[in-house]
Enzyme design. Structure first.
Site, mmCIF file in Angstrom:
data_model
loop_
_atom_site.group_PDB
_atom_site.id
_atom_site.type_symbol
_atom_site.label_atom_id
_atom_site.label_comp_id
_atom_site.label_asym_id
_atom_site.label_seq_id
_atom_site.Cartn_x
_atom_site.Cartn_y
_atom_site.Cartn_z
ATOM 1 C CG HIS A 142 -0.302 0.145 2.367
ATOM 2 N ND1 HIS A 142 0.231 1.284 2.962
ATOM 3 C CD2 HIS A 142 0.168 -1.021 3.230
ATOM 4 C CE1 HIS A 142 0.858 0.812 4.436
ATOM 5 N NE2 HIS A 142 1.068 -0.314 4.402
ATOM 6 C CG HIS A 198 13.080 -4.687 -13.054
ATOM 7 N ND1 HIS A 198 13.940 -5.461 -13.984
ATOM 8 C CD2 HIS A 198 12.214 -5.779 -12.635
ATOM 9 C CE1 HIS A 198 13.651 -6.540 -14.071
ATOM 10 N NE2 HIS A 198 12.560 -6.879 -13.210
#
Length: 209
Positions: free
Chosen positions: A134, A143
């Site tokens: 979150h 990446h």
């Protein structure tokens, strides 16, 4: 629905497989090693970047499947400027919150998690089994490698790379262009342009542009 993938690599194979499972009817590869490279696994390589640019209108979407963050950014931006429809591809087994945001050209692979209020920028890779908790933020063309875990509120900078099986403590910032080594445990902010490894993670070198 036809998808063009620029980059006939192993990473490209995973993007293509994910795209098929996500509902794309046809996947066609393009790569600058063509015509020497004419096949990527079961998929045809139809031409190079110049070929794709001439044929953009025949594709419903385009993804750049290049592992190098900088090259992926350059290729994606060039295609977008030329009018290509850059799309994201999400594996059906990934858990992606309806309250998250996924940028154009990003790929979310099998069993990855992107939780509520996380923001994934453009051209990012959230690789197999990675967890983006979150309120995380992934800068464009970053990446997060297989099985890496970003706890809540982590910020990953533009072009940064978080290595496989690493973990990043909540609210940490990983700077632009930084590299987090495989298996690293990050407990402090990572400055831009450095590589960190170990548990706890420590700086071992500056990344060269």
């Amino acid at each position: 629905m036809r998808l063009a993938i620029l980059g006939a690599s192993g990473h490209g194979k995973v993007v293509a497989d994910t795209a098929g499972l996500a509902g794309w009817d046809e996947v066609v590869f393009f790569d600058d090693a063509w015509p020497k490279l004419a096949q990527n696994g079961p998929w045809v390589v139809a031409g190079d970047t110049a070929t794709l640019l001439k044929d953009l209108k025949s594709f419903d979407g385009i993804v750049v499947a290049v592992g190098n963050n900088q090259i992926r950014r350059n290729k994606q931006r060039g295609l977008a400027v030329s009018g290509g429809r850059i799309v994201s591809v999400v594996h059906p087994s990934a858990s992606v919150s309806q309250y998250s945001a996924i940028g154009a050209g990003s790929v979310i692979f099998a069993n990855a998690v992107v939780n509520a209020d996380a923001e994934v920028g453009e051209g990012c890779i959230v690789n197999t089994g990675a967890v983006v908790e979150h309120d995380c933020f992934l800068g464009d063309f970053s990446h997060v490698s297989p099985n890496a875990v970003l706890a809540g509120g982590v910020k990953v900078g533009l072009l940064a790379w978080v290595g496989g099986c690493s973990s990043v403590r909540q609210l940490i910032e990983v700077g632009e262009g930084a590299v987090v080594g495989m298996g690293a445990v990050v407990t402090k902010n990572v400055p831009p342009g450095v590589t960190v490894v170990g548990n706890p993670a420590r700086v071992i070198e500056s990344c060269k542009g």
